[in-house]
Design an enzyme around this catalytic site. Structure first.
Site, PDB file in Angstrom:
ATOM      1  N   ASN A   1     -27.983  62.190  29.249  1.00 52.12           N
ATOM      2  CA  ASN A   1     -27.506  60.804  29.409  1.00 52.12           C
ATOM      3  C   ASN A   1     -28.449  59.797  28.750  1.00 52.12           C
ATOM      4  OD1 ASN A   1     -25.106  61.145  30.947  1.00 52.12           O
ATOM      5  ND2 ASN A   1     -26.367  61.635  32.734  1.00 52.12           N
TER       6      ASN A   1
ATOM      7  N   THR B   1     -26.998  69.945  35.979  1.00 48.87           N
ATOM      8  CA  THR B   1     -25.969  68.897  35.937  1.00 48.87           C
ATOM      9  C   THR B   1     -26.097  68.049  34.672  1.00 48.87           C
ATOM     10  OG1 THR B   1     -27.413  67.456  37.265  1.00 48.87           O
ATOM     11  CG2 THR B   1     -25.744  68.756  38.446  1.00 48.87           C
TER      12      THR B   1
ATOM     13  N   PHE C   1     -19.245  66.165  27.795  1.00 48.19           N
ATOM     14  CA  PHE C   1     -20.553  65.693  27.318  1.00 48.19           C
ATOM     15  C   PHE C   1     -21.658  66.745  27.442  1.00 48.19           C
ATOM     16  CE2 PHE C   1     -23.622  62.529  26.200  1.00 48.19           C
ATOM     17  CZ  PHE C   1     -24.752  62.808  26.954  1.00 48.19           C
TER      18      PHE C   1
ATOM     19  N   HIS D   1     -19.028  63.561  39.013  1.00 48.90           N
ATOM     20  CA  HIS D   1     -18.974  64.902  38.429  1.00 48.90           C
ATOM     21  C   HIS D   1     -20.018  65.856  39.038  1.00 48.90           C
ATOM     22  CE1 HIS D   1     -16.473  63.258  35.138  1.00 48.90           C
ATOM     23  NE2 HIS D   1     -17.367  62.315  34.991  1.00 48.90           N
TER      24      HIS D   1
HETATM   25  O1  RIB Z   1     -19.360  64.698  31.501  1.00 47.43           O
HETATM   26  C1  RIB Z   1     -20.028  64.331  32.683  1.00 47.43           C
HETATM   27  C2  RIB Z   1     -21.444  64.793  32.654  1.00 47.43           C
HETATM   28  O2  RIB Z   1     -22.148  64.171  31.591  1.00 47.43           O
HETATM   29  C3  RIB Z   1     -22.222  64.423  33.934  1.00 47.43           C
HETATM   30  O3  RIB Z   1     -23.188  65.396  34.177  1.00 47.43           O
HETATM   31  C4  RIB Z   1     -22.890  63.133  33.557  1.00 47.43           C
HETATM   32  O4  RIB Z   1     -24.093  62.912  34.304  1.00 47.43           O
HETATM   33  C5  RIB Z   1     -23.219  63.392  32.119  1.00 47.43           C
HETATM   34  O5  RIB Z   1     -24.415  64.149  32.086  1.00 47.43           O
HETATM   35 CA    CA Z   2     -25.490  64.743  34.461  1.00 50.38          CA
END
Ligand code: RIB
Ligand code: CA
Length: 315
Positions: free
Chosen positions: A42, A126, A167, A240
């Site tokens: 991120n 995550t 992502f 998420h």
């Molecule tokens: O697509 C959502 C993911 O991408 C989540 O983990 C969010 O924090 C980003 O990392």
């Molecule tokens: Ca994440």
């Protein structure tokens, strides 16, 4: 009777939904957090590391912490300031870190925890899978000490950063390919389920009304995180990452199916796609338990109950 807590490692790119996932994990008596690692996703690794340490200070999470790699295995970082802000965790003021990262890197801390544990450990990534892949590449001998990888990433039916790719997988498809081919049991919380894990504005108010210091921060995180999603037409904030934790502490609120999932590494349009063989046409053994549905209300209740554990506020 309280079941024996599951030893886990948290690996993320906080990130508002990573932060909420960690609030949930830290509150659960079913989980024993043995270590925390940051990954670039991120935001840059420096920012996700700083955010990870601030979250740990906020919730009183006392565990060893190490910084991940500065970039994906191949290619350059992709960051998401439009979603999480320039800090990666915009919104409420947070405490300053109460500790420094160790001098070893994330995959080395993961290896250390696995070696020192007298039982297999569950890894909860995550963010992009860069650190987990680095661990698997550098210490394949430790695979038997990984009980499961309960990850947020991918999407069988659709992507979010491109039409094909989610992502976390798109940032480091090579890392995801290594993880999904590792043979380690995987629970995949992809967009198929996480876009059902919506927290509505009325739920923000319910969380804020809990009134303790964590409740106020989580409500503010949700309000910020919802801004982007509201602009995209969502009726609530898809939290998420917390689904990857919910899969460990409340599997009964989830629907799932086992399938063979492969990662697209090439392609002009589909790099980073997670392709699930729903009907077994490839005749390959399933390599993932793919989460396909969630009881949304039960998920929100899980978050509220976790937040209440951070202190009742005198009325
Ligand atoms: O697509 C959502 C993911 O991408 C989540 O983990 C969010 O924090 C980003 O990392
Ligand atoms: Ca994440």
């Amino acid at each position: 009777m309280n079941k024996h807590p599951i030893p886990i490692l948290l690996d993320g790119d906080p990130g508002h939904d990573d932060a909420i996932a960690w609030v949930l994990a830290n509150a659960s008596p079913m989980l024993d957090i043995r270590g925390v690692t940051s990954v670039c996703g991120n935001q840059t690794i420096e920012k996700t590391t700083y955010n990870a340490l601030r979250i740990m200070a906020l919730v009183g999470l006392n565990a060893p912490m190490a910084m991940g790699r500065t970039k994906p295995l191949i290619g350059e970082p992709i960051i998401a300031p439009t979603v999480h802000g320039n800090s990666g965790l915009d919104g409420p003021v947070l405490p300053e870190p109460a500790q420094k990262p160790l001098s070893i890197d994330a995959s080395q801390l993961m290896a250390q925890v696995l070696e020192q544990s007298d039982e297999p450990v569950t890894i909860v990534p995550t963010g992009p899978l860069t650190n987990v892949a680095s661990l698997l590449l550098s210490r394949p001998d430790l695979k038997p000490k990984i009980a499961r990888i309960s990850l947020m990433g991918g999407g069988i039916a659709f992507g979010n950063w491109t039409p094909a790719a989610e992502f976390n997988i798109l940032v480091d498809p090579e890392a995801a390919d290594i993880v999904f081919k590792s043979g380690v049991p995987i629970t995949m919380a992809g967009l198929d389920v996480t876009e059902q894990a919506l927290v509505f504005p009325e739920d923000f108010a319910r969380i804020r009304a809990v009134g303790n210091h964590v409740a106020i921060v989580v409500a503010d995180w949700l309000a910020f995180f919802y801004q982007f999603h509201r602009s995209m037409g969502y009726p609530g904030a898809p939290v998420h990452d917390a689904v990857a934790v919910a899969a460990l502490i409340a599997p009964e609120i989830l629907q799932k199916t086992d399938m063979y999932v492969q990662i697209e590494l090439a392609g002009d349009f589909c790099r980073g796609a997670t392709l699930g063989d729903r009907f077994g046409v490839l005749k390959k053994p399933a390599n993932a338990t793919v989460l396909t549905g969630i009881d949304r209300q039960a998920f929100v209740d899980l978050l509220v109950d976790a937040i209440k554990t951070y202190g009742e506020v005198a009325k």
